[in-house]
Design a protein around this motif. Structure first.
Motif, PDB file in Angstrom:
ATOM      1  N   GLU A  73       0.829  -1.213   0.000  1.00 38.57           N
ATOM      2  CA  GLU A  73       0.000   0.000   0.000  1.00 38.57           C
ATOM      3  C   GLU A  73       0.865   1.266   0.000  1.00 38.57           C
ATOM      4  O   GLU A  73       0.551   2.240  -0.664  1.00 38.57           O
ATOM      5  CB  GLU A  73      -0.935   0.004   1.211  1.00 38.57           C
ATOM      6  N   LEU A  74       1.949   1.225   0.748  1.00 41.58           N
ATOM      7  CA  LEU A  74       2.815   2.413   0.824  1.00 41.58           C
ATOM      8  C   LEU A  74       3.480   2.722  -0.526  1.00 41.58           C
ATOM      9  O   LEU A  74       3.708   3.877  -0.859  1.00 41.58           O
ATOM     10  CB  LEU A  74       3.902   2.205   1.895  1.00 41.58           C
ATOM     11  N   ILE A  75       3.791   1.675  -1.285  1.00 38.87           N
ATOM     12  CA  ILE A  75       4.512   1.899  -2.554  1.00 38.87           C
ATOM     13  C   ILE A  75       3.571   1.806  -3.756  1.00 38.87           C
ATOM     14  O   ILE A  75       4.028   1.763  -4.891  1.00 38.87           O
ATOM     15  CB  ILE A  75       5.686   0.911  -2.719  1.00 38.87           C
ATOM     16  N   ARG A  76       2.280   1.802  -3.525  1.00 42.58           N
ATOM     17  CA  ARG A  76       1.295   1.652  -4.593  1.00 42.58           C
ATOM     18  C   ARG A  76       1.562   2.576  -5.791  1.00 42.58           C
ATOM     19  O   ARG A  76       1.447   2.157  -6.951  1.00 42.58           O
ATOM     20  CB  ARG A  76      -0.109   1.902  -4.032  1.00 42.58           C
ATOM     21  N   PRO A  77       1.945   3.871  -5.581  1.00 39.41           N
ATOM     22  CA  PRO A  77       2.137   4.750  -6.752  1.00 39.41           C
ATOM     23  C   PRO A  77       3.209   4.268  -7.725  1.00 39.41           C
ATOM     24  O   PRO A  77       3.241   4.715  -8.876  1.00 39.41           O
ATOM     25  CB  PRO A  77       2.571   6.087  -6.117  1.00 39.41           C
ATOM     26  N   SER A  78       4.094   3.368  -7.293  1.00 42.85           N
ATOM     27  CA  SER A  78       5.174   2.950  -8.191  1.00 42.85           C
ATOM     28  C   SER A  78       4.739   1.878  -9.188  1.00 42.85           C
ATOM     29  O   SER A  78       5.512   1.506 -10.076  1.00 42.85           O
ATOM     30  CB  SER A  78       6.364   2.421  -7.383  1.00 42.85           C
ATOM     31  N   GLY A  79       3.480   1.384  -9.067  1.00 36.77           N
ATOM     32  CA  GLY A  79       3.004   0.359  -9.989  1.00 36.77           C
ATOM     33  C   GLY A  79       3.581  -1.017  -9.642  1.00 36.77           C
ATOM     34  O   GLY A  79       4.590  -1.112  -8.945  1.00 36.77           O
ATOM     35  N   TYR A  80       2.886  -2.056 -10.129  1.00 39.28           N
ATOM     36  CA  TYR A  80       3.309  -3.443  -9.808  1.00 39.28           C
ATOM     37  C   TYR A  80       3.616  -3.546  -8.316  1.00 39.28           C
ATOM     38  O   TYR A  80       4.584  -4.190  -7.906  1.00 39.28           O
ATOM     39  CB  TYR A  80       4.535  -3.855 -10.623  1.00 39.28           C
ATOM     40  N   PHE A  81       2.818  -2.871  -7.481  1.00 41.14           N
ATOM     41  CA  PHE A  81       3.200  -2.667  -6.082  1.00 41.14           C
ATOM     42  C   PHE A  81       3.211  -3.937  -5.253  1.00 41.14           C
ATOM     43  O   PHE A  81       3.991  -4.052  -4.315  1.00 41.14           O
ATOM     44  CB  PHE A  81       2.311  -1.597  -5.432  1.00 41.14           C
ATOM     45  N   ARG A  82       2.365  -4.916  -5.602  1.00 39.15           N
ATOM     46  CA  ARG A  82       2.387  -6.170  -4.809  1.00 39.15           C
ATOM     47  C   ARG A  82       3.676  -6.941  -5.093  1.00 39.15           C
ATOM     48  O   ARG A  82       4.337  -7.419  -4.172  1.00 39.15           O
ATOM     49  CB  ARG A  82       1.163  -7.034  -5.135  1.00 39.15           C
ATOM     50  N   GLN A  83       4.000  -7.046  -6.355  1.00 43.41           N
ATOM     51  CA  GLN A  83       5.237  -7.744  -6.734  1.00 43.41           C
ATOM     52  C   GLN A  83       6.464  -7.008  -6.182  1.00 43.41           C
ATOM     53  O   GLN A  83       7.387  -7.611  -5.627  1.00 43.41           O
ATOM     54  CB  GLN A  83       5.323  -7.827  -8.260  1.00 43.41           C
ATOM     55  N   LYS A  84       6.437  -5.684  -6.311  1.00 45.86           N
ATOM     56  CA  LYS A  84       7.583  -4.902  -5.824  1.00 45.86           C
ATOM     57  C   LYS A  84       7.712  -4.991  -4.306  1.00 45.86           C
ATOM     58  O   LYS A  84       8.817  -4.982  -3.764  1.00 45.86           O
ATOM     59  CB  LYS A  84       7.470  -3.443  -6.277  1.00 45.86           C
ATOM     60  N   ALA A  85       6.567  -5.062  -3.609  1.00 48.21           N
ATOM     61  CA  ALA A  85       6.619  -5.168  -2.140  1.00 48.21           C
ATOM     62  C   ALA A  85       7.305  -6.471  -1.733  1.00 48.21           C
ATOM     63  O   ALA A  85       8.146  -6.489  -0.830  1.00 48.21           O
ATOM     64  CB  ALA A  85       5.211  -5.096  -1.558  1.00 48.21           C
ATOM     65  N   GLN A  86       6.935  -7.573  -2.404  1.00 42.87           N
ATOM     66  CA  GLN A  86       7.578  -8.865  -2.090  1.00 42.87           C
ATOM     67  C   GLN A  86       9.075  -8.797  -2.341  1.00 42.87           C
ATOM     68  O   GLN A  86       9.890  -9.247  -1.534  1.00 42.87           O
ATOM     69  CB  GLN A  86       6.965  -9.965  -2.956  1.00 42.87           C
ATOM     70  N   ARG A  87       9.425  -8.223  -3.475  1.00 38.20           N
ATOM     71  CA  ARG A  87      10.838  -8.192  -3.863  1.00 38.20           C
ATOM     72  C   ARG A  87      11.646  -7.236  -2.980  1.00 38.20           C
ATOM     73  O   ARG A  87      12.802  -7.508  -2.640  1.00 38.20           O
ATOM     74  CB  ARG A  87      10.959  -7.811  -5.339  1.00 38.20           C
ATOM     75  N   LEU A  88      11.018  -6.130  -2.633  1.00 34.99           N
ATOM     76  CA  LEU A  88      11.702  -5.154  -1.780  1.00 34.99           C
ATOM     77  C   LEU A  88      11.948  -5.726  -0.387  1.00 34.99           C
ATOM     78  O   LEU A  88      13.023  -5.544   0.199  1.00 34.99           O
ATOM     79  CB  LEU A  88      10.838  -3.893  -1.709  1.00 34.99           C
ATOM     80  N   ARG A  89      10.949  -6.432   0.114  1.00 39.89           N
ATOM     81  CA  ARG A  89      11.098  -7.048   1.438  1.00 39.89           C
ATOM     82  C   ARG A  89      12.185  -8.122   1.409  1.00 39.89           C
ATOM     83  O   ARG A  89      13.003  -8.216   2.311  1.00 39.89           O
ATOM     84  CB  ARG A  89       9.757  -7.663   1.849  1.00 39.89           C
ATOM     85  N   LEU A  90      12.187  -8.901   0.353  1.00 44.25           N
ATOM     86  CA  LEU A  90      13.215  -9.937   0.213  1.00 44.25           C
ATOM     87  C   LEU A  90      14.602  -9.305   0.140  1.00 44.25           C
ATOM     88  O   LEU A  90      15.551  -9.766   0.786  1.00 44.25           O
ATOM     89  CB  LEU A  90      12.944 -10.763  -1.053  1.00 44.25           C
ATOM     90  N   LEU A  91      14.717  -8.244  -0.637  1.00 45.90           N
ATOM     91  CA  LEU A  91      16.005  -7.541  -0.751  1.00 45.90           C
ATOM     92  C   LEU A  91      16.436  -6.995   0.614  1.00 45.90           C
ATOM     93  O   LEU A  91      17.596  -7.170   1.021  1.00 45.90           O
ATOM     94  CB  LEU A  91      15.875  -6.402  -1.776  1.00 45.90           C
ATOM     95  N   ALA A  92      15.500  -6.350   1.319  1.00 48.04           N
ATOM     96  CA  ALA A  92      15.837  -5.755   2.623  1.00 48.04           C
ATOM     97  C   ALA A  92      16.279  -6.837   3.611  1.00 48.04           C
ATOM     98  O   ALA A  92      17.293  -6.693   4.304  1.00 48.04           O
ATOM     99  CB  ALA A  92      14.626  -4.998   3.168  1.00 48.04           C
ATOM    100  N   ARG A  93      15.537  -7.929   3.645  1.00 50.73           N
ATOM    101  CA  ARG A  93      15.880  -9.016   4.569  1.00 50.73           C
ATOM    102  C   ARG A  93      17.213  -9.651   4.182  1.00 50.73           C
ATOM    103  O   ARG A  93      18.018 -10.009   5.050  1.00 50.73           O
ATOM    104  CB  ARG A  93      14.776 -10.077   4.576  1.00 50.73           C
ATOM    105  N   SER A  94      17.455  -9.789   2.906  1.00 52.73           N
ATOM    106  CA  SER A  94      18.713 -10.404   2.451  1.00 52.73           C
ATOM    107  C   SER A  94      19.902  -9.536   2.831  1.00 52.73           C
ATOM    108  O   SER A  94      20.955 -10.050   3.234  1.00 52.73           O
ATOM    109  CB  SER A  94      18.681 -10.611   0.933  1.00 52.73           C
ATOM    110  N   VAL A  95      19.739  -8.214   2.689  1.00 54.21           N
ATOM    111  CA  VAL A  95      20.825  -7.302   3.070  1.00 54.21           C
ATOM    112  C   VAL A  95      21.100  -7.423   4.564  1.00 54.21           C
ATOM    113  O   VAL A  95      22.256  -7.539   4.995  1.00 54.21           O
ATOM    114  CB  VAL A  95      20.478  -5.840   2.692  1.00 54.21           C
ATOM    115  N   LEU A  96      20.038  -7.444   5.356  1.00 57.21           N
ATOM    116  CA  LEU A  96      20.218  -7.552   6.813  1.00 57.21           C
ATOM    117  C   LEU A  96      20.833  -8.895   7.190  1.00 57.21           C
ATOM    118  O   LEU A  96      21.745  -8.964   8.024  1.00 57.21           O
ATOM    119  CB  LEU A  96      18.881  -7.347   7.530  1.00 57.21           C
ATOM    120  N   ASP A  97      20.342  -9.973   6.567  1.00 55.56           N
ATOM    121  CA  ASP A  97      20.882 -11.307   6.862  1.00 55.56           C
ATOM    122  C   ASP A  97      22.364 -11.406   6.498  1.00 55.56           C
ATOM    123  O   ASP A  97      23.114 -12.175   7.098  1.00 55.56           O
ATOM    124  CB  ASP A  97      20.103 -12.391   6.088  1.00 55.56           C
TER     125      ASP A  97
END
Ligand code: SF4
Length: 226
Positions: A73-97
């Motif tokens: 919902e927060l990134i909705r304006p960027s389009g493909y927001f559900r897919q991007k949310a999954q990928r962004l979360r995965l990227l963020a978690r991977s960086v932290l891990d």
């Protein structure tokens, strides 16, 4: 060819000035923006980044803690927001891990590039944007603008792929991240304003003095130079 590329760079820098890329206040924001900008324009990315900023979530650590639906919902304006949310979360978690950005910054560039490319949704352009703009590695970013301008100027053949175009630039330019940063940003600017897919505005373009119109007797590509 090295001289021609240098002339193109000098001409664009004189015409447009420094582009001050990447437009972000932190490496986290830059990386988030690099993923959000896929398949959309920067204005939409700015709206999504503003939404994250308002919620205090404009960091990889904060994104890793968000529910995917909330992030979408927060990134909705960027389009493909559900897919991007999954990928962004995965990227963020991977960086932290992996120990965070400072730990990742200890990796040599080829290893770091391989690590990024293994993440879902990170292709060569996004990985190289992150390497260049967040990690300041001398990696030339290729995009549709660069491919169009490069082929029209006979720097390489029209069907040249990402890897070959990247090799072309790194072969003919010194390995300088500041130069690659500015040159890529300048090519994006000239691509947006003048070198459109149809009806390029060559007459008004700063690069016109370096452009040889296609015609009889002129080869259409310099394939061997890539
Ligand atoms: S608009 Fe014309 S002169 Fe400008 S970069 Fe494109 S092909 Fe070259």
């Amino acid at each position: 060819m090295t001289e021609e590329l240098q002339a193109a760079y000098d001409t664009l820098l004189a015409a447009f000035g420094s582009q001050h890329w990447w437009p972000a206040e932190s490496a986290d924001e830059m990386i988030i923006g690099a993923l959000l900008t896929q398949n959309t324009n920067w204005k939409n990315v700015e709206k999504a980044l503003a939404g994250l900023r308002r919620q205090g979530s404009l960091s990889l650590a904060a994104i890793a803690e968000l529910e995917t639906e909330t992030l979408a919902e927060l990134i909705r304006p960027s389009g493909y927001f559900r897919q991007k949310a999954q990928r962004l979360r995965l990227l963020a978690r991977s960086v932290l891990d992996a120990g965070g950005l400072p730990k990742l910054a200890e990796k040599p560039t080829p290893e770091l590039r391989r690590w990024l490319l293994k993440l879902k949704g990170i292709g060569p352009e996004t990985a190289d944007s992150i390497l260049l703009y967040a990690f300041e590695r001398p990696v030339f970013v290729i995009d549709a603008y660069t491919l169009r301008i490069g082929s029209r100027h006979d720097w390489f053949a029209p069907a040249t792929d990402y890897a070959a175009a990247q090799t072309f630039f790194t072969r003919h330019l010194p390995g300088d991240s500041a130069l690659y940063n500015e040159f890529h940003a300048l090519l994006v600017r000239v691509g947006k304003e003048f070198c459109r897919p149809k009806k390029p505005d060559c007459a008004r373009c700063p690069l016109y003095s370096l452009y040889r119109e296609p015609g009889p007797g002129r080869s259409t590509s310099r394939k061997s130079d890539v």
